[in-house]
Motif scaffolding. Sequence first.
Motif, PDB file in Angstrom:
ATOM      1  N   ILE A   4     -14.819  15.814  10.587  1.00 55.53           N
ATOM      2  CA  ILE A   4     -14.949  15.578   9.149  1.00 55.53           C
ATOM      3  C   ILE A   4     -14.443  14.163   8.868  1.00 55.53           C
ATOM      4  O   ILE A   4     -13.299  13.825   9.214  1.00 55.53           O
ATOM      5  N   TRP A   5     -15.304  13.347   8.276  1.00 56.10           N
ATOM      6  CA  TRP A   5     -14.942  11.981   7.908  1.00 56.10           C
ATOM      7  C   TRP A   5     -14.933  11.854   6.390  1.00 56.10           C
ATOM      8  O   TRP A   5     -15.740  12.488   5.707  1.00 56.10           O
ATOM      9  N   ILE A   6     -14.050  10.989   5.907  1.00 56.25           N
ATOM     10  CA  ILE A   6     -13.989  10.727   4.466  1.00 56.25           C
ATOM     11  C   ILE A   6     -14.407   9.278   4.222  1.00 56.25           C
ATOM     12  O   ILE A   6     -14.029   8.386   4.990  1.00 56.25           O
ATOM     13  N   MET A   7     -15.170   9.055   3.179  1.00 52.56           N
ATOM     14  CA  MET A   7     -15.519   7.702   2.735  1.00 52.56           C
ATOM     15  C   MET A   7     -14.998   7.537   1.320  1.00 52.56           C
ATOM     16  O   MET A   7     -15.444   8.240   0.408  1.00 52.56           O
ATOM     17  N   ARG A   8     -14.038   6.631   1.162  1.00 47.21           N
ATOM     18  CA  ARG A   8     -13.458   6.388  -0.158  1.00 47.21           C
ATOM     19  C   ARG A   8     -14.060   5.092  -0.718  1.00 47.21           C
ATOM     20  O   ARG A   8     -13.865   4.020  -0.134  1.00 47.21           O
ATOM     21  N   THR A   9     -14.800   5.183  -1.811  1.00 46.75           N
ATOM     22  CA  THR A   9     -15.406   3.977  -2.387  1.00 46.75           C
ATOM     23  C   THR A   9     -14.653   3.552  -3.639  1.00 46.75           C
ATOM     24  O   THR A   9     -13.927   4.341  -4.241  1.00 46.75           O
ATOM     25  N   GLY A  10     -14.865   2.289  -4.014  1.00 46.89           N
ATOM     26  CA  GLY A  10     -14.295   1.768  -5.263  1.00 46.89           C
ATOM     27  C   GLY A  10     -12.808   1.483  -5.182  1.00 46.89           C
ATOM     28  O   GLY A  10     -12.149   1.326  -6.217  1.00 46.89           O
ATOM     29  N   HIS A  11     -12.268   1.376  -3.963  1.00 50.17           N
ATOM     30  CA  HIS A  11     -10.823   1.144  -3.821  1.00 50.17           C
ATOM     31  C   HIS A  11     -10.451  -0.278  -4.258  1.00 50.17           C
ATOM     32  O   HIS A  11     -11.020  -1.247  -3.762  1.00 50.17           O
ATOM     33  N   ARG A  12      -9.500  -0.378  -5.179  1.00 48.99           N
ATOM     34  CA  ARG A  12      -8.968  -1.678  -5.600  1.00 48.99           C
ATOM     35  C   ARG A  12      -7.524  -1.735  -5.116  1.00 48.99           C
ATOM     36  O   ARG A  12      -6.673  -1.012  -5.662  1.00 48.99           O
ATOM     37  N   PRO A  13      -7.259  -2.544  -4.060  1.00 53.97           N
ATOM     38  CA  PRO A  13      -5.948  -2.493  -3.414  1.00 53.97           C
ATOM     39  C   PRO A  13      -4.751  -2.577  -4.363  1.00 53.97           C
ATOM     40  O   PRO A  13      -3.790  -1.831  -4.203  1.00 53.97           O
ATOM     41  N   HIS A  14      -4.815  -3.436  -5.385  1.00 55.12           N
ATOM     42  CA  HIS A  14      -3.632  -3.581  -6.246  1.00 55.12           C
ATOM     43  C   HIS A  14      -3.459  -2.382  -7.184  1.00 55.12           C
ATOM     44  O   HIS A  14      -2.345  -2.019  -7.526  1.00 55.12           O
ATOM     45  N   ARG A  15      -4.576  -1.736  -7.581  1.00 56.61           N
ATOM     46  CA  ARG A  15      -4.492  -0.644  -8.568  1.00 56.61           C
ATOM     47  C   ARG A  15      -4.448   0.743  -7.968  1.00 56.61           C
ATOM     48  O   ARG A  15      -3.844   1.657  -8.518  1.00 56.61           O
ATOM     49  N   ASP A  16      -5.168   0.901  -6.836  1.00 51.73           N
ATOM     50  CA  ASP A  16      -5.418   2.266  -6.347  1.00 51.73           C
ATOM     51  C   ASP A  16      -4.619   2.622  -5.105  1.00 51.73           C
ATOM     52  O   ASP A  16      -4.949   3.603  -4.441  1.00 51.73           O
ATOM     53  N   LYS A  17      -3.625   1.821  -4.763  1.00 61.66           N
ATOM     54  CA  LYS A  17      -3.022   2.058  -3.443  1.00 61.66           C
ATOM     55  C   LYS A  17      -2.419   3.449  -3.311  1.00 61.66           C
ATOM     56  O   LYS A  17      -2.552   4.083  -2.266  1.00 61.66           O
ATOM     57  N   ARG A  18      -1.820   3.929  -4.374  1.00 64.28           N
ATOM     58  CA  ARG A  18      -1.183   5.245  -4.291  1.00 64.28           C
ATOM     59  C   ARG A  18      -2.254   6.342  -4.206  1.00 64.28           C
ATOM     60  O   ARG A  18      -2.164   7.237  -3.360  1.00 64.28           O
ATOM     61  N   VAL A  19      -3.260   6.248  -5.056  1.00 62.40           N
ATOM     62  CA  VAL A  19      -4.300   7.285  -5.058  1.00 62.40           C
ATOM     63  C   VAL A  19      -5.028   7.299  -3.715  1.00 62.40           C
ATOM     64  O   VAL A  19      -5.231   8.359  -3.111  1.00 62.40           O
ATOM     65  N   THR A  20      -5.419   6.123  -3.224  1.00 62.74           N
ATOM     66  CA  THR A  20      -6.174   6.098  -1.961  1.00 62.74           C
ATOM     67  C   THR A  20      -5.284   6.551  -0.792  1.00 62.74           C
ATOM     68  O   THR A  20      -5.759   7.243   0.117  1.00 62.74           O
ATOM     69  N   THR A  21      -4.003   6.206  -0.829  1.00 61.28           N
ATOM     70  CA  THR A  21      -3.100   6.707   0.217  1.00 61.28           C
ATOM     71  C   THR A  21      -3.066   8.236   0.177  1.00 61.28           C
ATOM     72  O   THR A  21      -3.114   8.902   1.214  1.00 61.28           O
ATOM     73  N   HIS A  22      -3.029   8.792  -1.024  1.00 65.66           N
ATOM     74  CA  HIS A  22      -2.983  10.257  -1.136  1.00 65.66           C
ATOM     75  C   HIS A  22      -4.313  10.901  -0.747  1.00 65.66           C
ATOM     76  O   HIS A  22      -4.324  11.999  -0.200  1.00 65.66           O
ATOM     77  N   VAL A  23      -5.425  10.202  -1.005  1.00 70.89           N
ATOM     78  CA  VAL A  23      -6.726  10.700  -0.523  1.00 70.89           C
ATOM     79  C   VAL A  23      -6.664  10.781   1.005  1.00 70.89           C
ATOM     80  O   VAL A  23      -7.049  11.782   1.616  1.00 70.89           O
ATOM     81  N   ALA A  24      -6.144   9.729   1.633  1.00 74.41           N
ATOM     82  CA  ALA A  24      -6.066   9.699   3.104  1.00 74.41           C
ATOM     83  C   ALA A  24      -5.110  10.775   3.633  1.00 74.41           C
ATOM     84  O   ALA A  24      -5.449  11.533   4.552  1.00 74.41           O
TER      85      ALA A  24
END
Length: 172
Positions: A4-24
Amino acid sequence: MTDIWIMRTGHRPHRDKRVTTHVALSSRALGAKGIYVDAEDRVLEENVRSVSERFGGDFEVHTGIKWKEAVRGFDGTVVHLTMYGQRLDEAITKIPSDKDIMIIVGAEKVPPEMYERADLNVSVGNQPHSEIAALSIFLYGLTNGKALYEDRGGRFTVIPNSRGKTVVEVPK
Ligand code: SAM
Protein backbone atom coordinates in the motif's frame (compact mmCIF):
# COMPACT_ATOMS: atom_id res chain seq x y z
CA MET A 1 -0.01 -9.15 1.30
CA THR A 2 0.27 -6.54 -1.43
CA ASP A 3 1.90 -3.13 -0.91
CA ILE A 4 0.00 0.00 0.00
CA TRP A 5 1.49 3.32 -1.11
CA ILE A 6 0.31 6.80 -0.19
CA MET A 7 0.55 9.86 -2.44
CA ARG A 8 0.18 13.15 -0.59
CA THR A 9 -0.46 16.09 -2.94
CA GLY A 10 -0.58 19.83 -2.29
CA HIS A 11 2.03 19.73 0.48
CA ARG A 12 3.31 23.20 1.43
CA PRO A 13 6.38 22.62 3.62
CA HIS A 14 6.00 25.75 5.77
CA ARG A 15 2.22 25.32 6.36
CA ASP A 16 1.52 21.61 6.23
CA LYS A 17 4.46 20.01 7.95
CA ARG A 18 2.48 18.75 10.91
CA VAL A 19 -0.46 17.46 8.88
CA THR A 20 1.74 15.74 6.28
CA THR A 21 3.90 14.22 9.02
CA HIS A 22 0.74 12.82 10.60
CA VAL A 23 -0.46 11.52 7.22
CA ALA A 24 2.87 9.67 6.95
CA LEU A 25 2.91 8.36 10.53
CA SER A 26 -0.71 7.24 10.43
CA SER A 27 -0.17 5.37 7.19
CA ARG A 28 3.00 3.79 8.59
CA ALA A 29 1.14 2.68 11.73
CA LEU A 30 -1.64 1.20 9.63
CA GLY A 31 0.75 -0.85 7.51
CA ALA A 32 1.50 1.19 4.36
CA LYS A 33 4.77 0.47 2.58
CA GLY A 34 5.62 4.14 2.06
CA ILE A 35 4.59 7.64 1.08
CA TYR A 36 5.27 10.00 -1.80
CA VAL A 37 4.94 13.73 -1.16
CA ASP A 38 4.79 16.17 -4.07
CA ALA A 39 6.96 18.98 -2.64
CA GLU A 40 10.53 18.31 -1.62
CA ASP A 41 10.85 18.44 2.17
CA ARG A 42 14.01 17.04 3.75
CA VAL A 43 12.88 17.90 7.27
CA LEU A 44 9.73 15.85 6.84
CA GLU A 45 11.79 12.93 5.50
CA GLU A 46 14.13 13.09 8.50
CA ASN A 47 11.30 13.28 11.02
CA VAL A 48 9.49 10.27 9.59
CA ARG A 49 12.71 8.23 9.24
CA SER A 50 13.63 9.00 12.80
CA VAL A 51 10.38 7.37 13.98
CA SER A 52 11.18 4.25 11.93
CA GLU A 53 14.71 4.17 13.30
CA ARG A 54 13.32 4.08 16.83
CA PHE A 55 10.16 2.04 16.37
CA GLY A 56 11.19 -0.21 13.49
CA GLY A 57 9.93 -1.26 10.09
CA ASP A 58 11.03 -0.19 6.65
CA PHE A 59 8.51 2.54 5.83
CA GLU A 60 9.72 4.59 2.87
CA VAL A 61 9.38 8.35 2.46
CA HIS A 62 10.08 10.09 -0.85
CA THR A 63 9.49 13.82 -1.28
CA GLY A 64 9.58 15.94 -4.44
CA ILE A 65 7.55 13.39 -6.44
CA LYS A 66 4.54 14.73 -8.34
CA TRP A 67 1.38 12.60 -8.38
CA LYS A 68 1.51 12.04 -12.15
CA GLU A 69 5.05 10.71 -11.83
CA ALA A 70 4.07 8.43 -8.94
CA VAL A 71 1.10 6.91 -10.76
CA ARG A 72 2.82 6.69 -14.17
CA GLY A 73 4.82 3.57 -13.50
CA PHE A 74 2.49 2.19 -10.88
CA ASP A 75 1.06 -1.23 -11.55
CA GLY A 76 -1.92 -1.46 -9.23
CA THR A 77 -5.15 0.21 -8.16
CA VAL A 78 -5.17 4.00 -7.74
CA VAL A 79 -7.65 5.25 -5.15
CA HIS A 80 -8.31 8.96 -4.69
CA LEU A 81 -9.90 9.92 -1.37
CA THR A 82 -12.39 12.75 -1.74
CA MET A 83 -15.61 13.74 -0.01
CA TYR A 84 -17.30 13.61 -3.44
CA GLY A 85 -16.42 9.99 -4.18
CA GLN A 86 -18.40 6.79 -3.99
CA ARG A 87 -19.15 5.23 -0.61
CA LEU A 88 -16.26 3.62 1.26
CA ASP A 89 -18.19 0.43 2.11
CA GLU A 90 -19.11 -0.12 -1.55
CA ALA A 91 -15.70 0.87 -2.96
CA ILE A 92 -13.73 -1.46 -0.68
CA THR A 93 -15.44 -4.51 -2.17
CA LYS A 94 -14.22 -3.45 -5.66
CA ILE A 95 -10.52 -3.26 -4.78
CA PRO A 96 -8.59 -6.29 -6.05
CA SER A 97 -6.82 -7.98 -3.13
CA ASP A 98 -3.99 -9.30 -5.31
CA LYS A 99 -2.75 -5.92 -6.57
CA ASP A 100 -0.77 -3.11 -4.99
CA ILE A 101 -2.72 0.00 -4.14
CA MET A 102 -1.86 3.69 -4.23
CA ILE A 103 -4.02 6.03 -2.17
CA ILE A 104 -3.98 9.72 -3.05
CA VAL A 105 -4.90 12.37 -0.49
CA GLY A 106 -4.97 16.10 -1.18
CA ALA A 107 -4.57 19.27 0.80
CA GLU A 108 -6.85 21.85 -0.77
CA LYS A 109 -8.43 21.57 -4.21
CA VAL A 110 -7.13 18.76 -6.38
CA PRO A 111 -7.05 19.00 -10.22
CA PRO A 112 -10.00 17.49 -12.15
CA GLU A 113 -7.57 15.14 -13.94
CA MET A 114 -7.03 13.28 -10.72
CA TYR A 115 -10.68 12.23 -10.64
CA GLU A 116 -10.22 10.93 -14.17
CA ARG A 117 -6.98 9.09 -13.56
CA ALA A 118 -8.04 7.37 -10.33
CA ASP A 119 -9.48 3.89 -10.68
CA LEU A 120 -11.75 4.72 -7.76
CA ASN A 121 -12.75 8.05 -6.18
CA VAL A 122 -13.77 7.15 -2.66
CA SER A 123 -15.45 9.14 0.09
CA VAL A 124 -15.22 8.51 3.79
CA GLY A 125 -18.60 10.03 4.38
CA ASN A 126 -19.70 13.01 2.28
CA GLN A 127 -18.77 15.66 4.83
CA PRO A 128 -15.50 17.59 4.48
CA HIS A 129 -12.99 16.62 7.18
CA SER A 130 -9.31 15.76 7.07
CA GLU A 131 -6.79 13.82 5.00
CA ILE A 132 -5.45 12.17 8.17
CA ALA A 133 -8.90 10.99 9.24
CA ALA A 134 -9.95 9.92 5.73
CA LEU A 135 -6.76 7.95 5.16
CA SER A 136 -6.80 6.28 8.57
CA ILE A 137 -10.43 5.20 8.31
CA PHE A 138 -9.89 3.97 4.75
CA LEU A 139 -6.77 1.98 5.72
CA TYR A 140 -8.49 0.50 8.74
CA GLY A 141 -11.42 -0.59 6.53
CA LEU A 142 -9.10 -2.02 3.90
CA THR A 143 -6.84 -3.96 6.27
CA ASN A 144 -9.07 -4.50 9.33
CA GLY A 145 -6.34 -2.80 11.34
CA LYS A 146 -4.07 -5.82 10.97
CA ALA A 147 -0.79 -3.86 11.25
CA LEU A 148 -1.67 -1.90 14.36
CA TYR A 149 -0.08 -4.27 16.89
CA GLU A 150 2.47 -5.94 14.64
CA ASP A 151 6.00 -6.11 15.95
CA ARG A 152 8.19 -3.90 13.73
CA GLY A 153 11.47 -5.10 15.18
CA GLY A 154 12.34 -1.62 16.41
CA ARG A 155 14.82 -0.46 19.04
CA PHE A 156 11.80 0.45 21.18
CA THR A 157 8.74 -1.72 21.59
CA VAL A 158 5.66 -0.49 23.38
CA ILE A 159 3.77 -3.14 25.35
CA PRO A 160 0.05 -2.39 25.65
CA ASN A 161 -0.74 -1.32 29.18
CA SER A 162 -4.14 -0.35 30.58
CA ARG A 163 -2.46 2.25 32.80
CA GLY A 164 0.97 3.83 32.46
CA LYS A 165 3.66 3.26 29.85
CA THR A 166 5.66 0.12 29.18
CA VAL A 167 8.48 0.56 26.69
CA VAL A 168 11.10 -2.11 26.10
CA GLU A 169 14.44 -1.05 24.65
CA VAL A 170 16.36 -3.67 22.73
CA PRO A 171 20.09 -3.30 23.49
CA LYS A 172 22.21 -2.58 20.38
N1 SAM B 1 -12.94 19.38 -0.84
C1 SAM B 1 -11.98 18.41 -0.46
C2 SAM B 1 -12.30 16.97 -0.96
O1 SAM B 1 -12.36 16.80 -2.15
O2 SAM B 1 -12.41 15.99 -0.17
C3 SAM B 1 -11.66 18.52 1.05
C4 SAM B 1 -10.27 19.03 1.26
S1 SAM B 1 -9.56 18.33 2.69
C5 SAM B 1 -8.97 19.73 3.54
C6 SAM B 1 -8.04 17.62 2.15
C7 SAM B 1 -8.12 16.18 1.75
O3 SAM B 1 -8.74 15.43 2.75
C8 SAM B 1 -8.88 15.89 0.48
O4 SAM B 1 -8.12 16.13 -0.70
C9 SAM B 1 -9.22 14.41 0.66
O5 SAM B 1 -8.15 13.60 0.23
C10 SAM B 1 -9.38 14.29 2.17
N2 SAM B 1 -10.78 14.30 2.62
C11 SAM B 1 -11.40 15.24 3.35
N3 SAM B 1 -12.66 14.89 3.62
C12 SAM B 1 -12.86 13.68 3.03
C13 SAM B 1 -13.96 12.79 2.95
N4 SAM B 1 -15.13 13.05 3.52
N5 SAM B 1 -13.78 11.62 2.29
C14 SAM B 1 -12.60 11.32 1.71
N6 SAM B 1 -11.52 12.13 1.75
C15 SAM B 1 -11.65 13.29 2.40
